[in-house]
Design an enzyme around this catalytic site. Structure first.
Site, PDB file in Angstrom:
ATOM      1  N   LYS A 159       0.997  -1.548   0.029  1.00  0.00           N
ATOM      2  CA  LYS A 159      -0.264   0.159  -0.482  1.00  0.00           C
ATOM      3  C   LYS A 159       1.641   0.893   0.187  1.00  0.00           C
ATOM      4  CE  LYS A 159      -3.993   2.052   0.895  1.00  0.00           C
ATOM      5  NZ  LYS A 159      -3.509   2.355  -0.976  1.00  0.00           N
ATOM      6  N   GLN A 215       7.715   3.678   3.664  1.00  0.00           N
ATOM      7  CA  GLN A 215       5.989   3.203   3.805  1.00  0.00           C
ATOM      8  C   GLN A 215       5.631   2.026   4.918  1.00  0.00           C
ATOM      9  OE1 GLN A 215       4.136   5.369   1.255  1.00  0.00           O
ATOM     10  NE2 GLN A 215       2.359   4.638   2.909  1.00  0.00           N
ATOM     11  N   LYS A 239       5.136   1.794  -2.994  1.00  0.00           N
ATOM     12  CA  LYS A 239       5.520   3.110  -3.973  1.00  0.00           C
ATOM     13  C   LYS A 239       5.600   3.046  -5.347  1.00  0.00           C
ATOM     14  CE  LYS A 239       4.770   7.280  -2.613  1.00  0.00           C
ATOM     15  NZ  LYS A 239       3.886   8.353  -1.166  1.00  0.00           N
ATOM     16  N   GLY A 263      -2.769   8.206  -4.191  1.00  0.00           N
ATOM     17  CA  GLY A 263      -2.259   9.391  -4.940  1.00  0.00           C
ATOM     18  C   GLY A 263      -1.391  10.108  -4.366  1.00  0.00           C
ATOM     19  N   ASP A 264      -0.293  10.945  -4.546  1.00  0.00           N
ATOM     20  CA  ASP A 264       0.769  11.492  -4.139  1.00  0.00           C
ATOM     21  C   ASP A 264       0.677  12.363  -4.836  1.00  0.00           C
ATOM     22  OD1 ASP A 264       2.991  10.645  -1.692  1.00  0.00           O
ATOM     23  OD2 ASP A 264       4.093  11.528  -3.305  1.00  0.00           O
ATOM     24  N   THR A 281      -4.407  13.226   5.269  1.00  0.00           N
ATOM     25  CA  THR A 281      -3.420  13.355   5.789  1.00  0.00           C
ATOM     26  C   THR A 281      -3.134  15.009   6.865  1.00  0.00           C
ATOM     27  OG1 THR A 281      -2.419  12.699   3.863  1.00  0.00           O
ATOM     28  CG2 THR A 281      -0.244  13.202   5.089  1.00  0.00           C
ATOM     29  N   ASN A 312      -2.495  18.864  -1.524  1.00  0.00           N
ATOM     30  CA  ASN A 312      -3.535  18.064  -0.839  1.00  0.00           C
ATOM     31  C   ASN A 312      -3.336  18.340   0.863  1.00  0.00           C
ATOM     32  OD1 ASN A 312      -3.831  15.535   0.656  1.00  0.00           O
ATOM     33  ND2 ASN A 312      -5.517  16.117  -0.589  1.00  0.00           N
TER      34      ASN A 312
HETATM   35  P1  NDP Z   1       0.396  17.615  -4.114  1.00  0.00           P
HETATM   36  O1  NDP Z   1       0.860  17.622  -5.818  1.00  0.00           O
HETATM   37  O2  NDP Z   1      -1.007  17.990  -4.289  1.00  0.00           O
HETATM   38  O3  NDP Z   1       1.072  18.966  -3.671  1.00  0.00           O
HETATM   39  C1  NDP Z   1       3.022  19.310  -3.464  1.00  0.00           C
HETATM   40  C2  NDP Z   1       3.342  21.001  -2.988  1.00  0.00           C
HETATM   41  O4  NDP Z   1       3.892  21.003  -2.600  1.00  0.00           O
HETATM   42  C3  NDP Z   1       2.209  21.526  -3.751  1.00  0.00           C
HETATM   43  O5  NDP Z   1       2.608  22.828  -3.540  1.00  0.00           O
HETATM   44  C4  NDP Z   1       4.184  22.137  -5.194  1.00  0.00           C
HETATM   45  O6  NDP Z   1       3.947  22.527  -5.263  1.00  0.00           O
HETATM   46  C5  NDP Z   1       4.623  21.450  -3.985  1.00  0.00           C
HETATM   47  N1  NDP Z   1       5.825  21.046  -4.164  1.00  0.00           N
HETATM   48  C6  NDP Z   1       6.234  20.189  -4.961  1.00  0.00           C
HETATM   49  N2  NDP Z   1       7.750  19.074  -5.406  1.00  0.00           N
HETATM   50  C7  NDP Z   1       7.989  20.733  -5.080  1.00  0.00           C
HETATM   51  C8  NDP Z   1       9.650  21.139  -4.598  1.00  0.00           C
HETATM   52  N3  NDP Z   1      10.232  19.935  -5.679  1.00  0.00           N
HETATM   53  N4  NDP Z   1       9.817  21.849  -4.091  1.00  0.00           N
HETATM   54  C9  NDP Z   1       9.116  22.296  -3.498  1.00  0.00           C
HETATM   55  N5  NDP Z   1       7.814  22.491  -4.085  1.00  0.00           N
HETATM   56  C10 NDP Z   1       7.719  21.468  -4.067  1.00  0.00           C
HETATM   57  O7  NDP Z   1       0.878  17.105  -2.966  1.00  0.00           O
HETATM   58  P2  NDP Z   1       0.813  16.211  -1.460  1.00  0.00           P
HETATM   59  O8  NDP Z   1       0.046  17.440  -1.043  1.00  0.00           O
HETATM   60  O9  NDP Z   1      -0.620  14.928  -1.775  1.00  0.00           O
HETATM   61  O10 NDP Z   1       2.244  15.300  -1.234  1.00  0.00           O
HETATM   62  C11 NDP Z   1       3.222  16.574  -0.711  1.00  0.00           C
HETATM   63  C12 NDP Z   1       3.811  15.863   0.241  1.00  0.00           C
HETATM   64  O11 NDP Z   1       3.669  14.794   1.555  1.00  0.00           O
HETATM   65  C13 NDP Z   1       4.814  14.842  -0.206  1.00  0.00           C
HETATM   66  O12 NDP Z   1       6.085  14.621   0.504  1.00  0.00           O
HETATM   67  C14 NDP Z   1       4.284  12.903   0.077  1.00  0.00           C
HETATM   68  O13 NDP Z   1       4.871  12.051  -0.163  1.00  0.00           O
HETATM   69  C15 NDP Z   1       3.701  13.375   1.270  1.00  0.00           C
HETATM   70  N6  NDP Z   1       2.135  13.069   1.397  1.00  0.00           N
HETATM   71  C16 NDP Z   1       1.433  12.197   1.050  1.00  0.00           C
HETATM   72  C17 NDP Z   1      -0.077  11.967   1.410  1.00  0.00           C
HETATM   73  C18 NDP Z   1      -1.488  12.222   1.013  1.00  0.00           C
HETATM   74  O14 NDP Z   1      -2.162  11.590   1.327  1.00  0.00           O
HETATM   75  N7  NDP Z   1      -1.571  13.312  -0.698  1.00  0.00           N
HETATM   76  C19 NDP Z   1       0.277  11.293   2.102  1.00  0.00           C
HETATM   77  C20 NDP Z   1       1.808  11.113   3.007  1.00  0.00           C
HETATM   78  C21 NDP Z   1       2.440  11.320   2.603  1.00  0.00           C
HETATM   79  P3  NDP Z   1       3.692  23.359  -7.132  1.00  0.00           P
HETATM   80  O15 NDP Z   1       2.394  23.051  -7.266  1.00  0.00           O
HETATM   81  O16 NDP Z   1       4.390  24.044  -7.906  1.00  0.00           O
HETATM   82  O17 NDP Z   1       4.325  21.638  -7.746  1.00  0.00           O
END
Ligand code: NDP
Length: 448
Positions: free
Chosen positions: A93, A114, A129, A168-169, A212, A243
């Site tokens: 997962k 994970q 993943k 998603g991620d 999250t 997210n």
């Molecule tokens: P989203 O794609 O919804 O959002 C990611 C955010 O981070 C955006 O604002 C994006 O900006 C920014 N971002 C992405 N890459 C970079 C970078 N290299 N430098 C600076 N800013 C960056 O993703 P999530 O919110 O789902 O995920 C965010 C983090 O949380 C990740 O590390 C993910 O693995 C982790 N996570 C997510 C979960 C989930 O349920 N969604 C669960 C557990 C962990 P821009 O829009 O400009 O790309």
């Protein structure tokens, strides 16, 4: 930090040699093995019986070509990955990431983390993943759909509701999950809970979208509570505006905090009056725009190019919710100087080892990703339960279960840290508590 245990040191060296050019994976393994030193002292069989040796090697890596046709009729080719890391306690997962930086090493580090995170939730889910170096930014809906369908055309052979359940991620939200689920259903001719984060009309769970970010705040609340503090009246800085960041803002605000800054990969906004979440949702969730557009309706706020300096803003609580290694030692030192009292990781591995060391040395409450952001996958597992039962819980029911799970994760991580002589060190506590359940299962299987 050097290992005291020579066998662990040798294992780490083998990991580096066998996985060249994958620094994020090395970093993730190093942190876990360091935390496990006191465990193998008490339980040497985890080393002698090969459990650790197996644990650092994915059970399976699937790597594939993803051809798709762009709006100009040209064939584009990306790379797809699914790392099925460990199924000792349940089906694999973990999320799917679509971002140009994706390569095997990133997916391996995320899959490895994970395993422990999923174990910590207390639910029966293994770790995996996946993702691709496809960049959804600037693509039309039709291009994203054609990519997702091509990606799932291969992936559907390797996943299933009792085998591997992706979610998603970064870059994968409701739109992408919808395209992928539709393609899975079309090819396999079955309607099963093979993906989580689904839309509410076709098997999704209420509160999954929020999970999250909400879970991160529930965890942070527990850390603060144990120190006699709370979110009430605190200034909070959140990196990212995706997210996790959006729903961390929503929950932190409902718990009495004021979020003063958020970012995207281009820059960050600072609003001394508190960042207006409805505006951010409009920009990010509705229009897929850039965070700097915030100033169009909030001219008194500031926008700064580049995201790193977001950590120079004084705050009580910092929630890094964007990406790996976004908060380094210098940023941590600045946060400490400005009086931060708690840092909890919404993103996966957003703090560098230097940063974590700085926080711990200075007595900052620190919630590591494996524990603090586990609410997303926990609620995904609740989505799987509802799909299996062909039943849906209300938002309140799911949220209450999530809250309970996050309290449990905090309690287990804190207890494990204390039991192994590292009271207050939630990094070690989360690694140990997550590890033990997986390791006991692997031992029970014999040669794992
Ligand atoms: P989203 O794609 O919804 O959002 C990611 C955010 O981070 C955006 O604002 C994006 O900006 C920014 N971002 C992405 N890459 C970079 C970078 N290299 N430098 C600076 N800013 C960056 O993703 P999530 O919110 O789902 O995920 C965010 C983090 O949380 C990740 O590390 C993910 O693995 C982790 N996570 C997510 C979960 C989930 O349920 N969604 C669960 C557990 C962990 P821009 O829009 O400009 O790309």
């Amino acid at each position: 930090m050097a290992f005291k245990n020579q066998e662990l040191a040798a294992l780490m060296e083998r990991v580096i040699k066998r996985n060249p050019g994958e620094p994020e994976f090395h970093q993730a393994v190093q942190e876990v093995l360091e935390s496990l030193e006191p465990v193998v002292e008490r339980r040497p069989e985890f080393l002698t019986k090969g459990v650790l040796e197996c644990l650092v090697e994915p059970e399976r890596i699937i790597k594939f070509r993803v051809p798709w046709v762009d709006d100009q009729g040209k064939v584009q080719v990306n790379r797809g990955f699914r790392v099925q890391f460990n199924s000792a306690i349940g089906p694999y997962k973990g999320g799917l990431r679509l971002h140009p930086s994706v390569y095997e090493g990133i997916i391996k580090f995320l899959g490895f983390e994970q395993v422990f995170k999923n174990s910590l939730t207390g639910l029966p889910i293994g770790g995996g993943k996946g993702g691709s170096d496809f960049d959804p930014k600037g693509k039309s809906d039709a291009e994203v759909m054609r990519f997702c369908q091509s990606f799932m055309t291969e992936l559907c052979r390797h996943i299933g509701p009792d085998t591997d359940v992706p979610a998603g991620d970064i870059g994968v939200g409701a739109r992408e999950i919808g395209y992928m689920f539709g393609q899975y259903k079309r090819i396999r001719n079955e309607f099963t809970g093979v993906l989580t984060g689904k839309g509410l009309t076709y098997g999704g769970s209420l509160a999954r979208k929020e999970a999250t970010g909400y879970g991160l705040c529930y965890f942070t609340e527990e850390m603060l509570k144990a120190a006699g503090k709370s979110f009430e009246g605190k200034r909070v800085v959140i990196s990212g505006s995706g997210n996790v960041a959006i729903y961390a803002h929503e929950k932190a605000t409902s718990l009495g905090a004021k979020v003063v800054a958020m970012s995207d990969s281009n820059g960050y906004i600072y609003d001394a009056d508190g960042v207006c979440l409805d505006t951010v949702k409009g920009i990010k969730e509705v229009r897929r725009g850039r965070i700097k557009e915030y100033l169009d309706t909030h001219p008194k706020a500031e926008y700064h190019e580049g995201c790193k300096n977001i950590w120079t803003i004084a705050c009580d609580v910092a929630l890094p919710c964007a990406t790996q290694n976004e908060l380094d030692g210098d940023a941590a030192a600045t946060l400490v100087k400005n009086g931060v009292i708690a840092v909890a990781e919404g993103a996966n591995m957003p703090s560098t080892p230097d940063a974590i060391h700085t926080f711990q040395k200075n007595g900052v409450l620190f919630g590591p990703a494996k524990a603090a952001n586990a609410g997303g996958v926990a609620t995904s597992a609740l989505e799987m339960s509802q799909n299996s039962m062909r039943y849906s819980w209300t938002f309140e029911e799911v949220d209450a279960k999530l809250h309970q799970i996050m309290k449990g994760i905090y309690a287990n991580a804190a207890k494990a840290a204390e039991e192994y002589g590292m009271k207050g060190n939630l990094v070690a506590g989360a690694n140990i508590a997550g590890f033990l359940k997986v390791a006991e299962s692997m031992l029970a299987f014999g040669a794992c």
